[in-house]
Design a protein around this motif. Sequence first.
Motif, mmCIF file in Angstrom:
data_model
loop_
_atom_site.group_PDB
_atom_site.id
_atom_site.type_symbol
_atom_site.label_atom_id
_atom_site.label_comp_id
_atom_site.label_asym_id
_atom_site.label_seq_id
_atom_site.Cartn_x
_atom_site.Cartn_y
_atom_site.Cartn_z
ATOM 1 N N CYS A 1 12.708 14.011 -19.197
ATOM 2 C CA CYS A 1 12.809 15.058 -18.411
ATOM 3 C C CYS A 1 12.506 14.987 -16.798
ATOM 4 N N HIS A 2 11.287 14.383 -16.547
ATOM 5 C CA HIS A 2 10.698 14.295 -15.244
ATOM 6 C C HIS A 2 10.860 12.892 -14.509
ATOM 7 N N GLY A 3 11.508 12.033 -15.025
ATOM 8 C CA GLY A 3 11.939 10.763 -14.825
ATOM 9 C C GLY A 3 10.947 9.861 -14.538
ATOM 10 N N ALA A 4 11.719 8.389 -14.561
ATOM 11 C CA ALA A 4 10.596 7.364 -14.660
ATOM 12 C C ALA A 4 9.943 7.039 -13.260
ATOM 13 N N ASN A 5 10.714 7.877 -12.262
ATOM 14 C CA ASN A 5 9.904 7.733 -11.030
ATOM 15 C C ASN A 5 9.297 8.955 -10.377
ATOM 16 N N LEU A 6 8.901 9.771 -11.632
ATOM 17 C CA LEU A 6 8.479 11.125 -11.155
ATOM 18 C C LEU A 6 9.515 12.080 -10.443
ATOM 19 N N GLN A 7 10.746 11.814 -10.309
ATOM 20 C CA GLN A 7 11.803 12.298 -9.576
ATOM 21 C C GLN A 7 12.189 13.528 -9.955
ATOM 22 N N GLY A 8 12.057 14.139 -11.233
ATOM 23 C CA GLY A 8 12.406 15.332 -11.870
ATOM 24 C C GLY A 8 14.007 15.165 -11.878
ATOM 25 N N GLN A 9 14.579 16.531 -12.464
ATOM 26 C CA GLN A 9 15.748 16.478 -12.574
ATOM 27 C C GLN A 9 16.611 17.103 -11.186
ATOM 28 N N PRO A 10 17.846 16.645 -10.987
ATOM 29 C CA PRO A 10 18.687 17.035 -10.143
ATOM 30 C C PRO A 10 18.482 18.461 -9.955
ATOM 31 N N ASP A 11 18.658 18.611 -8.495
ATOM 32 C CA ASP A 11 18.575 20.374 -7.858
ATOM 33 C C ASP A 11 17.538 21.220 -8.805
ATOM 34 N N TRP A 12 16.346 20.599 -8.859
ATOM 35 C CA TRP A 12 15.319 21.293 -9.777
ATOM 36 C C TRP A 12 15.051 22.566 -9.070
ATOM 37 N N LYS A 13 15.508 23.019 -8.068
ATOM 38 C CA LYS A 13 14.827 24.638 -7.597
ATOM 39 C C LYS A 13 16.069 25.348 -7.678
ATOM 40 N N GLY B 1 19.888 29.604 -17.492
ATOM 41 C CA GLY B 1 19.008 30.318 -16.782
ATOM 42 C C GLY B 1 17.395 29.644 -16.679
ATOM 43 N N ARG B 2 17.249 28.691 -17.245
ATOM 44 C CA ARG B 2 16.077 27.981 -17.211
ATOM 45 C C ARG B 2 16.078 26.958 -15.969
ATOM 46 N N MET B 3 14.844 26.849 -15.622
ATOM 47 C CA MET B 3 14.766 26.096 -14.481
ATOM 48 C C MET B 3 14.598 24.338 -14.809
ATOM 49 N N PRO B 4 15.619 23.460 -14.161
ATOM 50 C CA PRO B 4 15.192 21.999 -14.471
ATOM 51 C C PRO B 4 13.834 21.690 -13.903
ATOM 52 N N ALA B 5 13.727 20.243 -14.903
ATOM 53 C CA ALA B 5 12.357 19.818 -14.574
ATOM 54 C C ALA B 5 12.058 19.538 -13.241
ATOM 55 N N PRO B 6 10.855 19.915 -12.628
ATOM 56 C CA PRO B 6 10.620 19.644 -11.264
ATOM 57 C C PRO B 6 10.089 18.101 -11.162
ATOM 58 N N PRO B 7 9.954 17.590 -9.930
ATOM 59 C CA PRO B 7 9.494 16.152 -9.812
ATOM 60 C C PRO B 7 7.948 16.238 -9.892
ATOM 61 N N HIS B 8 7.224 15.232 -10.154
ATOM 62 C CA HIS B 8 5.988 15.259 -10.046
ATOM 63 C C HIS B 8 5.381 14.384 -9.120
ATOM 64 N N ASP B 9 6.198 13.671 -8.157
ATOM 65 C CA ASP B 9 5.849 13.028 -7.016
ATOM 66 C C ASP B 9 5.632 13.993 -6.090
ATOM 67 N N VAL B 10 5.467 13.321 -4.703
ATOM 68 C CA VAL B 10 4.730 14.333 -3.642
ATOM 69 C C VAL B 10 6.091 15.122 -3.042
ATOM 70 N N THR B 11 7.257 14.921 -3.568
ATOM 71 C CA THR B 11 8.403 16.012 -3.395
ATOM 72 C C THR B 11 8.734 17.115 -3.925
ATOM 73 N N GLY B 12 7.709 17.120 -4.962
ATOM 74 C CA GLY B 12 7.649 18.557 -5.786
ATOM 75 C C GLY B 12 6.507 19.450 -5.233
ATOM 76 N N HIS B 13 6.363 20.200 -6.377
ATOM 77 C CA HIS B 13 5.137 21.252 -6.038
ATOM 78 C C HIS B 13 3.942 20.804 -7.033
ATOM 79 N N THR B 14 4.005 19.956 -7.896
ATOM 80 C CA THR B 14 2.809 19.715 -8.774
ATOM 81 C C THR B 14 1.401 19.553 -8.114
#
Length: 142
Positions: A40-52, A58-71
């Motif tokens: 779900c979160h990607g091999a490069n921590l990139q998350g799913q497309p259009d994660w916002k 109605g559910r939210m996509p998996a967010p990135p866990h890299d610095v571009t996300g909000h983790t």
Amino acid sequence: MRLLITFTALAFATAAQAGDADPAAIQLGQQIYASNCVSCHGANLQGQPDWKRRLANGRMPAPPHDVTGHTWHHSDRDLFNLTKLGVAAVMGDGYESDMPAFGDKLRDDDIKAVLDYLKSTWPARAQESQAKITAADEAAQP
């Protein structure tokens, strides 16, 4: 529920910042991430497309866990609880999420290792910011 969240805060009271994390824990965290989170979160921590944007269900996509996300905007306690208990349990009020709870699958130390791995990939600025958020959260606990 509050007692469980308070308990997990105590479990994190001694958690090391990513810069201080044991390299073996980071490596273990990377392996656990690859086995449990990559789909779900990607091999490069990139998350799913259009994660916002919400998905059709109605559910939210998996967010990135890299610095571009909000983790890195969340405390260790919050990240731990989201992983162990699942997003729906933490958010409450019937919130639906595709993020499962990993409390029955991963040990607490395994979850902490994954978080150490994630933090190890962030630039120093994000690590420092997240450490301050964690410190403020710990100071606010009863």
